[in-house]
Design an enzyme around this catalytic site. Structure first.
Site, PDB file in Angstrom:
ATOM      1  N   SER A   7       0.832  -1.202   0.000  1.00 62.37           N
ATOM      2  CA  SER A   7       0.000   0.000   0.000  1.00 62.37           C
ATOM      3  C   SER A   7       0.868   1.254   0.000  1.00 62.37           C
ATOM      4  O   SER A   7       1.654   1.483   0.926  1.00 62.37           O
ATOM      5  CB  SER A   7      -0.912   0.020   1.224  1.00 62.37           C
ATOM      6  OG  SER A   7      -1.574   1.261   1.315  1.00 62.37           O
ATOM      7  N   HIS A  32      -1.121  -1.108  -4.281  1.00 63.17           N
ATOM      8  CA  HIS A  32      -2.410  -0.749  -3.707  1.00 63.17           C
ATOM      9  C   HIS A  32      -2.445   0.749  -3.415  1.00 63.17           C
ATOM     10  O   HIS A  32      -1.542   1.289  -2.764  1.00 63.17           O
ATOM     11  CB  HIS A  32      -2.640  -1.536  -2.419  1.00 63.17           C
ATOM     12  CG  HIS A  32      -4.014  -1.400  -1.853  1.00 63.17           C
ATOM     13  ND1 HIS A  32      -5.091  -2.107  -2.350  1.00 63.17           N
ATOM     14  CD2 HIS A  32      -4.495  -0.642  -0.833  1.00 63.17           C
ATOM     15  CE1 HIS A  32      -6.173  -1.791  -1.658  1.00 63.17           C
ATOM     16  NE2 HIS A  32      -5.849  -0.892  -0.741  1.00 63.17           N
ATOM     17  N   ASP A  34      -4.620   3.704  -1.734  1.00 71.69           N
ATOM     18  CA  ASP A  34      -5.706   4.045  -0.818  1.00 71.69           C
ATOM     19  C   ASP A  34      -6.105   5.503  -1.011  1.00 71.69           C
ATOM     20  O   ASP A  34      -5.360   6.412  -0.652  1.00 71.69           O
ATOM     21  CB  ASP A  34      -5.266   3.823   0.632  1.00 71.69           C
ATOM     22  CG  ASP A  34      -5.162   2.354   0.985  1.00 71.69           C
ATOM     23  OD1 ASP A  34      -6.168   1.636   0.808  1.00 71.69           O
ATOM     24  OD2 ASP A  34      -4.092   1.916   1.423  1.00 71.69           O
ATOM     25  N   MET A  36      -8.578   8.482   0.010  1.00 74.25           N
ATOM     26  CA  MET A  36      -9.455   8.883   1.116  1.00 74.25           C
ATOM     27  C   MET A  36      -9.810  10.361   0.971  1.00 74.25           C
ATOM     28  O   MET A  36      -8.970  11.176   0.583  1.00 74.25           O
ATOM     29  CB  MET A  36      -8.767   8.647   2.455  1.00 74.25           C
ATOM     30  CG  MET A  36      -8.253   7.232   2.651  1.00 74.25           C
ATOM     31  SD  MET A  36      -7.446   7.036   4.260  1.00 74.25           S
ATOM     32  CE  MET A  36      -6.645   5.439   4.054  1.00 74.25           C
ATOM     33  N   HIS A  65      -8.311   1.669  -4.223  1.00 76.86           N
ATOM     34  CA  HIS A  65      -9.348   1.461  -3.209  1.00 76.86           C
ATOM     35  C   HIS A  65      -9.951   2.816  -2.855  1.00 76.86           C
ATOM     36  O   HIS A  65      -9.308   3.643  -2.190  1.00 76.86           O
ATOM     37  CB  HIS A  65      -8.703   0.801  -1.988  1.00 76.86           C
ATOM     38  CG  HIS A  65      -9.628   0.559  -0.856  1.00 76.86           C
ATOM     39  ND1 HIS A  65      -9.186   0.238   0.413  1.00 76.86           N
ATOM     40  CD2 HIS A  65     -10.988   0.569  -0.761  1.00 76.86           C
ATOM     41  CE1 HIS A  65     -10.213   0.076   1.218  1.00 76.86           C
ATOM     42  NE2 HIS A  65     -11.321   0.289   0.532  1.00 76.86           N
ATOM     43  N   MET A  67     -12.030   5.019  -0.804  1.00 74.12           N
ATOM     44  CA  MET A  67     -12.699   5.223   0.483  1.00 74.12           C
ATOM     45  C   MET A  67     -13.233   6.647   0.486  1.00 74.12           C
ATOM     46  O   MET A  67     -12.749   7.521   1.208  1.00 74.12           O
ATOM     47  CB  MET A  67     -11.720   4.960   1.626  1.00 74.12           C
ATOM     48  CG  MET A  67     -11.409   3.492   1.808  1.00 74.12           C
ATOM     49  SD  MET A  67     -10.051   3.173   2.983  1.00 74.12           S
ATOM     50  CE  MET A  67      -8.644   3.351   1.880  1.00 74.12           C
ATOM     51  N   MET A 136     -11.869  -5.435   4.909  1.00 75.00           N
ATOM     52  CA  MET A 136     -11.047  -4.580   5.768  1.00 75.00           C
ATOM     53  C   MET A 136     -10.896  -5.237   7.139  1.00 75.00           C
ATOM     54  O   MET A 136     -11.892  -5.582   7.784  1.00 75.00           O
ATOM     55  CB  MET A 136     -11.680  -3.203   5.920  1.00 75.00           C
ATOM     56  CG  MET A 136     -11.744  -2.376   4.643  1.00 75.00           C
ATOM     57  SD  MET A 136     -10.096  -2.000   3.974  1.00 75.00           S
ATOM     58  CE  MET A 136      -9.355  -1.069   5.316  1.00 75.00           C
ATOM     59  N   GLY A 141      -8.946   4.322   7.230  1.00 79.51           N
ATOM     60  CA  GLY A 141      -8.632   5.713   7.493  1.00 79.51           C
ATOM     61  C   GLY A 141      -7.153   5.967   7.711  1.00 79.51           C
ATOM     62  O   GLY A 141      -6.619   6.964   7.241  1.00 79.51           O
ATOM     63  N   ASP A 174      -7.057  -6.277   3.771  1.00 80.08           N
ATOM     64  CA  ASP A 174      -6.280  -5.067   4.020  1.00 80.08           C
ATOM     65  C   ASP A 174      -6.421  -4.657   5.485  1.00 80.08           C
ATOM     66  O   ASP A 174      -7.528  -4.437   5.964  1.00 80.08           O
ATOM     67  CB  ASP A 174      -6.797  -3.943   3.112  1.00 80.08           C
ATOM     68  CG  ASP A 174      -6.005  -2.652   3.256  1.00 80.08           C
ATOM     69  OD1 ASP A 174      -5.032  -2.620   4.030  1.00 80.08           O
ATOM     70  OD2 ASP A 174      -6.360  -1.672   2.574  1.00 80.08           O
ATOM     71  N   GLY A 175      -5.263  -4.579   6.172  1.00 76.69           N
ATOM     72  CA  GLY A 175      -5.268  -4.089   7.544  1.00 76.69           C
ATOM     73  C   GLY A 175      -4.482  -4.970   8.489  1.00 76.69           C
ATOM     74  O   GLY A 175      -4.874  -6.112   8.750  1.00 76.69           O
ATOM     75  N   GLY A 176      -3.346  -4.492   8.955  1.00 74.98           N
ATOM     76  CA  GLY A 176      -2.560  -5.234   9.924  1.00 74.98           C
ATOM     77  C   GLY A 176      -1.897  -6.481   9.376  1.00 74.98           C
ATOM     78  O   GLY A 176      -1.622  -7.423  10.129  1.00 74.98           O
TER      79      GLY A 176
END
Length: 219
Positions: A7, A32, A34, A36, A65, A67, A136, A141, A174-176
């Protein structure tokens, strides 16, 4: 083989050319992006102008992506900027099927995403239409968050639905995502892993990507 999609949100923006080159040389499969808007999520990142400016730097597919609120207004702009995959949130779309059709009519792959609090069942009506589902595993965010406990079962549920309705779909998470969580999500059925700070925050980007590959191969 599971795809690795670093990302850009976690990259050093003073050296995007160098950072993108490093992940490409290290064997990343997608990049990726992101996006926002400060409304749908509490952060602002970048838009079509930045994506257009980096498109010439790499041949990696751009996994964008969105958002953002009212994504329909901007889909064409992101496609023209060079996005190969455009993912929208089910929570942000008034007419989700129409939005998916719009993405595909522009020649991009269409993805749908859900926040951690949104049930997988919200995806059932569009699984026959989309190319990608993004689960997610942090609240969207900000980068650098920890994997939400219990997310693996949600990935497994999505994988089972995809298996029965549309097996060709990419199941992205996606996330952690790091070397500790990669094996579990891959075993649950994910075949695209988005990873931000774990890769771009590493002193050895190539080694970080290799570790992720090792963990998903074990899975």
């Amino acid at each position: 083989m599971v795809k690795i999609a670093p990302s850009l949100l976690s990259a050093d923006f003073s050296d995007l050319k160098g950072q993108i080159s490093q992940v490409e040389q290290a064997g990343a499969d997608w990049l990726h992006l992101d996006v926002m808007d400060g409304h749908f999520v509490p952060n602002i990142t970048f838009g079509p102008l930045v994506i257009r400016s980096i498109r010439k730097l790499t041949k990696l597919p751009f996994d964008t992506h969105l958002m953002i609120e009212n994504p329909d207004k901007y889909i064409e702009d992101f496609r023209k900027a060079g996005s190969d995959i455009i993912t929208v949130h089910v929570e942000a779309c008034t007419h989700l099927k129409r939005t998916i059709d719009r993405i595909k009519s522009l020649g991009a792959l269409a993805g749908v995403s859900i926040r951690p609090a949104t049930p997988v069942a919200r995806l059932n009506d569009v699984l026959k239409l989309v190319d990608l589902v993004l689960i997610m595993t942090v609240n969207p965010g900000f980068g650098g968050q920890s994997f939400i406990a219990g997310s693996t079962e949600k990935i497994r549920e999505a994988a089972e639905a995809i298996k029965h309705i549309n097996p060709r779909i990419y199941l992205e998470v996606d996330g952690g995502i790091d070397h500790n969580t990669a094996e579990g999500v891959a075993k649950a059925g994910a075949n695209v892993l988005v990873t931000g700070s774990y890769v771009f925050g590493s002193v050895d980007i190539g080694r970080a990507i290799s570790k992720l590959r090792e963990r998903t191969m074990i899975a």
